[in-house]
Motif scaffolding. Sequence first.
Motif, short mmCIF file in Angstrom:
data_model
loop_
_atom_site.label_atom_id
_atom_site.label_comp_id
_atom_site.label_asym_id
_atom_site.label_seq_id
_atom_site.Cartn_x
_atom_site.Cartn_y
_atom_site.Cartn_z
N LYS A 115 0.75 -9.55 -5.56
CA LYS A 115 0.29 -8.21 -5.17
C LYS A 115 1.39 -7.16 -5.28
O LYS A 115 1.26 -6.07 -4.72
CB LYS A 115 -0.26 -8.25 -3.75
CG LYS A 115 -1.50 -9.10 -3.60
CD LYS A 115 -2.02 -9.02 -2.18
CE LYS A 115 -3.29 -9.83 -2.03
NZ LYS A 115 -3.81 -9.71 -0.65
N GLN A 117 2.38 -5.17 -7.69
CA GLN A 117 1.98 -3.89 -8.29
C GLN A 117 1.23 -3.03 -7.28
O GLN A 117 1.45 -1.83 -7.20
CB GLN A 117 1.11 -4.14 -9.53
CG GLN A 117 1.86 -4.73 -10.70
CD GLN A 117 2.80 -3.73 -11.33
OE1 GLN A 117 2.72 -2.52 -11.11
NE2 GLN A 117 3.74 -4.22 -12.12
N GLN A 118 0.35 -3.66 -6.49
CA GLN A 118 -0.40 -2.91 -5.49
C GLN A 118 0.53 -2.39 -4.39
O GLN A 118 0.38 -1.27 -3.93
CB GLN A 118 -1.51 -3.76 -4.87
CG GLN A 118 -2.36 -3.00 -3.86
CD GLN A 118 -3.06 -1.80 -4.47
OE1 GLN A 118 -3.70 -1.92 -5.51
NE2 GLN A 118 -2.94 -0.65 -3.84
N TRP A 119 1.52 -3.20 -4.00
CA TRP A 119 2.49 -2.76 -3.00
C TRP A 119 3.22 -1.51 -3.49
O TRP A 119 3.34 -0.52 -2.78
CB TRP A 119 3.48 -3.88 -2.69
CG TRP A 119 4.55 -3.51 -1.72
CD1 TRP A 119 4.43 -3.43 -0.37
CD2 TRP A 119 5.91 -3.17 -2.03
NE1 TRP A 119 5.64 -3.06 0.20
CE2 TRP A 119 6.56 -2.89 -0.80
CE3 TRP A 119 6.63 -3.07 -3.22
CZ2 TRP A 119 7.89 -2.52 -0.74
CZ3 TRP A 119 7.98 -2.70 -3.14
CH2 TRP A 119 8.59 -2.44 -1.92
N ARG A 121 2.21 0.63 -5.79
CA ARG A 121 1.27 1.76 -5.84
C ARG A 121 1.06 2.35 -4.45
O ARG A 121 0.95 3.57 -4.31
CB ARG A 121 -0.07 1.31 -6.45
CG ARG A 121 -0.04 1.20 -7.97
CD ARG A 121 -1.44 1.07 -8.56
NE ARG A 121 -2.12 -0.13 -8.12
CZ ARG A 121 -2.08 -1.30 -8.75
NH1 ARG A 121 -1.37 -1.44 -9.85
NH2 ARG A 121 -2.75 -2.34 -8.29
N ASN A 122 1.01 1.51 -3.44
CA ASN A 122 0.84 2.01 -2.08
C ASN A 122 2.05 2.83 -1.64
O ASN A 122 1.89 3.86 -0.97
CB ASN A 122 0.62 0.85 -1.10
CG ASN A 122 -0.74 0.22 -1.25
OD1 ASN A 122 -1.60 0.69 -2.00
ND2 ASN A 122 -0.95 -0.88 -0.55
#
Length: 141
Positions: A115, A117-119, A121-122
């Motif tokens: 995860k 990439q999502q971290w 982006r956040n």
Amino acid sequence: MGFWDVGPFDNDDAADFAGDLDVVAEDVRIEMVGRVLDRVVTANDDVDMGIPKAVAAAALIAAQCPGGEATCPVYGPSTPMPQFPNSLRGLAVDALDNVLAASSWRAVEWNDAAKGQQWRRNIIALRNVLDPPQRETLFAN
């Protein structure tokens, strides 16, 4: 430290920080948030220990900005936060910049995680709430 998920309070250190904020006076909360951010901004090469708390602190400040999201009702602070001074917005942006640029094992661990990439982006989304991109920048070639 245990990572649970990609949210600002989805780890042991940030959840503990939220609990610490719940038990102190309002003026101390502002000071605690500022210290956590400053620690990451002024860290030389060792931002590891401050990353989770700095992201959580930035999320608390971003929650008070236009476009900001409420903090996690389960792991975030349960006590209402005071109005943070505008000066902390810039400090939060600088801290998040250091988090994103960090070559620390925590940042690297997230980059290698499923995860990751999502971290990232956040973190970028939090940063954009704190310091919105200028219109000219959005439409530049």
